[in-house]
Design a protein around this motif. Structure first.
Motif, PDB file in Angstrom:
ATOM      1  N   SER A  11       2.405   4.283   1.767  1.00 32.43           N
ATOM      2  CA  SER A  11       1.501   5.336   2.212  1.00 32.43           C
ATOM      3  C   SER A  11       0.088   4.785   2.407  1.00 32.43           C
ATOM      4  CB  SER A  11       1.490   6.482   1.203  1.00 32.43           C
ATOM      5  OG  SER A  11       0.972   6.043  -0.024  1.00 32.43           O
ATOM      6  N   GLU A  12      -0.672   5.522   3.178  1.00 34.95           N
ATOM      7  CA  GLU A  12      -2.055   5.125   3.466  1.00 34.95           C
ATOM      8  C   GLU A  12      -2.908   5.213   2.203  1.00 34.95           C
ATOM      9  OE1 GLU A  12      -5.744   6.558   6.296  1.00 34.95           O
ATOM     10  OE2 GLU A  12      -3.838   7.600   6.391  1.00 34.95           O
ATOM     11  N   MET A  13      -3.769   4.227   2.014  1.00 32.41           N
ATOM     12  CA  MET A  13      -4.676   4.249   0.872  1.00 32.41           C
ATOM     13  C   MET A  13      -6.026   4.768   1.329  1.00 32.41           C
ATOM     14  SD  MET A  13      -3.730   0.908  -1.395  1.00 32.41           S
ATOM     15  CE  MET A  13      -5.049   1.269  -2.496  1.00 32.41           C
ATOM     16  N   PHE A  14      -6.591   5.671   0.544  1.00 30.06           N
ATOM     17  CA  PHE A  14      -7.882   6.271   0.842  1.00 30.06           C
ATOM     18  C   PHE A  14      -8.973   5.556   0.049  1.00 30.06           C
ATOM     19  CE2 PHE A  14      -4.654   9.524   1.488  1.00 30.06           C
ATOM     20  CZ  PHE A  14      -4.926   9.904   2.790  1.00 30.06           C
ATOM     21  N   TRP A  49      -8.977   2.884  -3.378  1.00 32.37           N
ATOM     22  CA  TRP A  49      -9.621   1.569  -3.479  1.00 32.37           C
ATOM     23  C   TRP A  49     -10.643   1.533  -4.608  1.00 32.37           C
ATOM     24  CZ3 TRP A  49      -7.494  -2.491  -1.566  1.00 32.37           C
ATOM     25  CH2 TRP A  49      -6.670  -2.388  -0.442  1.00 32.37           C
TER      26      TRP A  49
END
Length: 91
Positions: free
Chosen positions: A2-5, A9
């Motif tokens: 999945s995309e990391m926001f 981070w």
């Protein structure tokens, strides 16, 4: 994967800072009384708090990181006061 926001981070960087600080303390490369150790813990805990607030919230982890953050603030303030008491006021 999945995309990391941004808050993901921030949490990863925070965890890395806290763990590196602890490793360097154990390796006798940092002093537990020093600014570097305290600031690494402060910034690390802040990053983890951001990931918990803006990402998936976990109350027990939030309480632990808030305590870690506040203890780091205490350590920094105490260190500043001790150094100022030892050095004395500037002329």
């Amino acid at each position: 994967m999945s995309e990391m926001f941004w808050h993901d981070w921030a949490g990863l960087i925070g965890v890395t800072l806290v763990l590196v600080a602890f490793f360097l303390l154990q390796a006798h490369k940092l002093s537990g009384q020093g600014y570097a150790y305290q600031v690494m813990n402060l910034v690390g805990a802040f990053g983890i708090l951001l990931s918990l607030i803006f990402g998936t919230f976990n109350l027990s982890a939030f309480i632990q990181e808030l305590a870690w953050f506040l203890i780091s603030v205490y350590g920094i303030v105490r260190g500043v006061r001790l150094r100022n008491a030892t050095v004395g006021p500037l002329p």
